[in-house]
Design a protein around this motif. Structure first.
Motif, PDB file in Angstrom:
ATOM      1  N   ARG A 170      24.162 -24.733  25.303  1.00 28.45           N
ATOM      2  CA  ARG A 170      24.948 -25.977  25.387  1.00 28.45           C
ATOM      3  C   ARG A 170      24.893 -26.727  24.053  1.00 28.45           C
ATOM      4  O   ARG A 170      25.901 -27.293  23.612  1.00 28.45           O
ATOM      5  CB  ARG A 170      24.451 -26.841  26.550  1.00 28.45           C
ATOM      6  N   ILE A 171      23.742 -26.701  23.389  1.00 31.31           N
ATOM      7  CA  ILE A 171      23.621 -27.334  22.068  1.00 31.31           C
ATOM      8  C   ILE A 171      24.464 -26.572  21.046  1.00 31.31           C
ATOM      9  O   ILE A 171      25.186 -27.171  20.243  1.00 31.31           O
ATOM     10  CB  ILE A 171      22.144 -27.420  21.633  1.00 31.31           C
ATOM     11  N   ILE A 172      24.382 -25.255  21.078  1.00 30.48           N
ATOM     12  CA  ILE A 172      25.181 -24.436  20.165  1.00 30.48           C
ATOM     13  C   ILE A 172      26.667 -24.714  20.380  1.00 30.48           C
ATOM     14  O   ILE A 172      27.422 -24.890  19.423  1.00 30.48           O
ATOM     15  CB  ILE A 172      24.854 -22.936  20.336  1.00 30.48           C
ATOM     16  N   ALA A 173      27.095 -24.772  21.625  1.00 29.10           N
ATOM     17  CA  ALA A 173      28.508 -25.036  21.921  1.00 29.10           C
ATOM     18  C   ALA A 173      28.930 -26.392  21.364  1.00 29.10           C
ATOM     19  O   ALA A 173      30.031 -26.520  20.805  1.00 29.10           O
ATOM     20  CB  ALA A 173      28.751 -24.972  23.428  1.00 29.10           C
ATOM     21  N   ASP A 174      28.073 -27.398  21.492  1.00 33.44           N
ATOM     22  CA  ASP A 174      28.405 -28.716  20.952  1.00 33.44           C
ATOM     23  C   ASP A 174      28.485 -28.694  19.424  1.00 33.44           C
ATOM     24  O   ASP A 174      29.270 -29.437  18.838  1.00 33.44           O
ATOM     25  CB  ASP A 174      27.378 -29.759  21.406  1.00 33.44           C
ATOM     26  N   ASN A 175      27.690 -27.825  18.788  1.00 34.68           N
ATOM     27  CA  ASN A 175      27.730 -27.695  17.326  1.00 34.68           C
ATOM     28  C   ASN A 175      28.957 -26.913  16.853  1.00 34.68           C
ATOM     29  O   ASN A 175      29.538 -27.218  15.811  1.00 34.68           O
ATOM     30  CB  ASN A 175      26.473 -26.982  16.809  1.00 34.68           C
ATOM     31  N   VAL A 176      29.323 -25.882  17.603  1.00 37.55           N
ATOM     32  CA  VAL A 176      30.400 -24.974  17.210  1.00 37.55           C
ATOM     33  C   VAL A 176      31.775 -25.533  17.578  1.00 37.55           C
ATOM     34  O   VAL A 176      32.757 -25.316  16.855  1.00 37.55           O
ATOM     35  CB  VAL A 176      30.167 -23.584  17.854  1.00 37.55           C
ATOM     36  N   TRP A 177      31.854 -26.266  18.668  1.00 40.32           N
ATOM     37  CA  TRP A 177      33.147 -26.725  19.168  1.00 40.32           C
ATOM     38  C   TRP A 177      33.979 -27.500  18.145  1.00 40.32           C
ATOM     39  O   TRP A 177      35.193 -27.221  18.014  1.00 40.32           O
ATOM     40  CB  TRP A 177      32.978 -27.521  20.451  1.00 40.32           C
ATOM     41  N   PRO A 178      33.420 -28.445  17.401  1.00 44.45           N
ATOM     42  CA  PRO A 178      34.284 -29.145  16.438  1.00 44.45           C
ATOM     43  C   PRO A 178      34.937 -28.214  15.413  1.00 44.45           C
ATOM     44  O   PRO A 178      36.082 -28.426  15.023  1.00 44.45           O
ATOM     45  CB  PRO A 178      33.319 -30.129  15.755  1.00 44.45           C
ATOM     46  N   VAL A 179      34.222 -27.194  15.004  1.00 42.71           N
ATOM     47  CA  VAL A 179      34.786 -26.233  14.040  1.00 42.71           C
ATOM     48  C   VAL A 179      35.913 -25.434  14.690  1.00 42.71           C
ATOM     49  O   VAL A 179      36.991 -25.283  14.113  1.00 42.71           O
ATOM     50  CB  VAL A 179      33.670 -25.300  13.503  1.00 42.71           C
ATOM     51  N   LEU A 180      35.671 -24.942  15.906  1.00 46.01           N
ATOM     52  CA  LEU A 180      36.695 -24.170  16.592  1.00 46.01           C
ATOM     53  C   LEU A 180      37.878 -25.041  16.997  1.00 46.01           C
ATOM     54  O   LEU A 180      39.032 -24.621  16.874  1.00 46.01           O
ATOM     55  CB  LEU A 180      36.107 -23.484  17.820  1.00 46.01           C
ATOM     56  N   HIS A 181      37.599 -26.222  17.476  1.00 45.06           N
ATOM     57  CA  HIS A 181      38.675 -27.116  17.900  1.00 45.06           C
ATOM     58  C   HIS A 181      39.626 -27.382  16.729  1.00 45.06           C
ATOM     59  O   HIS A 181      40.847 -27.472  16.923  1.00 45.06           O
ATOM     60  CB  HIS A 181      38.091 -28.422  18.446  1.00 45.06           C
ATOM     61  N   GLY A 182      39.076 -27.471  15.523  1.00 44.33           N
ATOM     62  CA  GLY A 182      39.907 -27.656  14.332  1.00 44.33           C
ATOM     63  C   GLY A 182      40.869 -26.505  14.093  1.00 44.33           C
ATOM     64  O   GLY A 182      41.937 -26.701  13.518  1.00 44.33           O
ATOM     65  N   LEU A 183      40.514 -25.298  14.540  1.00 47.92           N
ATOM     66  CA  LEU A 183      41.396 -24.138  14.391  1.00 47.92           C
ATOM     67  C   LEU A 183      42.495 -24.117  15.446  1.00 47.92           C
ATOM     68  O   LEU A 183      43.551 -23.536  15.243  1.00 47.92           O
ATOM     69  CB  LEU A 183      40.596 -22.837  14.504  1.00 47.92           C
ATOM     70  N   LEU A 184      42.218 -24.726  16.589  1.00 51.35           N
ATOM     71  CA  LEU A 184      43.158 -24.656  17.706  1.00 51.35           C
ATOM     72  C   LEU A 184      44.248 -25.708  17.564  1.00 51.35           C
ATOM     73  O   LEU A 184      45.287 -25.628  18.140  1.00 51.35           O
ATOM     74  CB  LEU A 184      42.415 -24.840  19.042  1.00 51.35           C
TER      75      LEU A 184
END
Length: 184
Positions: A170-184
């Protein structure tokens, strides 16, 4: 519907989790996508124990479907097996090249790995740099350290201290999500 392929090792597959289909990073990212009502479907292409060479070998199978976003998380098993950073770099670049060749408009993200600073020598230092070099050379969205905030913390890892627990993911997802969301 657009497809996001998470391509990696046990850290992508969700090794050791009670339910990888709901607790792994790809699953958690799918939950965030669904909450935002984005038209993306996440595919978990993780294989426990995989190396960069193994990933290169099995890549064709995963590229037989349309891929719009490719998330690459491989390399830590290379270091565990003593594979040279140069070989890891070469294999990861070959994976990126194949993905771009098959899908020229694909968006790319790289999940970086680190070796603890207390590991001495040029081998460790060289390994620490390959992910940034790959991300820069290929203009990829980049998470510098996939396990940031989780590595080395017993309460966020399985007893082997190598694989995150559900709470760790869950911590990893919170860290990774902003980067991925920027691609979407």
């Amino acid at each position: 519907m657009h497809h996001i392929l998470f391509f990696g090792d046990s850290l992508t597959a969700g090794y050791g989790l009670k339910n990888a289909k709901t607790e792994s990073l790809p699953a958690l990212v799918q939950q965030k996508i669904d909450a935002d009502k984005l038209p993306y479907h996440v595919i978990n292409g993780g294989l426990s124990g995989d190396t960069s060479a193994g990933g290169l070998f099995r890549l064709d199978y995963w590229l037989n479907r349309p891929i719009h976003v490719f998330v690459l998380e491989l390399g830590i098993n290379d270091i565990i097996r003593g594979i040279s950073p140069q070989t890891t770099y070469k294999n990861l670049q070959a994976i990126i090249d194949q993905v771009k060749q098959k899908y020229p408009t694909v968006k790319l993200a790289l999940m970086g790995m680190e070796i603890p600073a207390f590991v001495p020598g040029s081998f460790a230092a060289e390994f620490r740099t390959i992910f940034r070099k790959l991300a820069d050379a290929n203009q990829m969205a980049f998470v510098p350290f996939y396990l940031a905030g989780v590595a080395g913390k017993p309460h966020l890892n399985l007893p082997d201290m190598l694989h995150p627990s559900a709470e760790g993911y869950r911590i990893i997802a919170d860290n990774v999500w902003p980067v991925l969301h920027g691609l979407l």
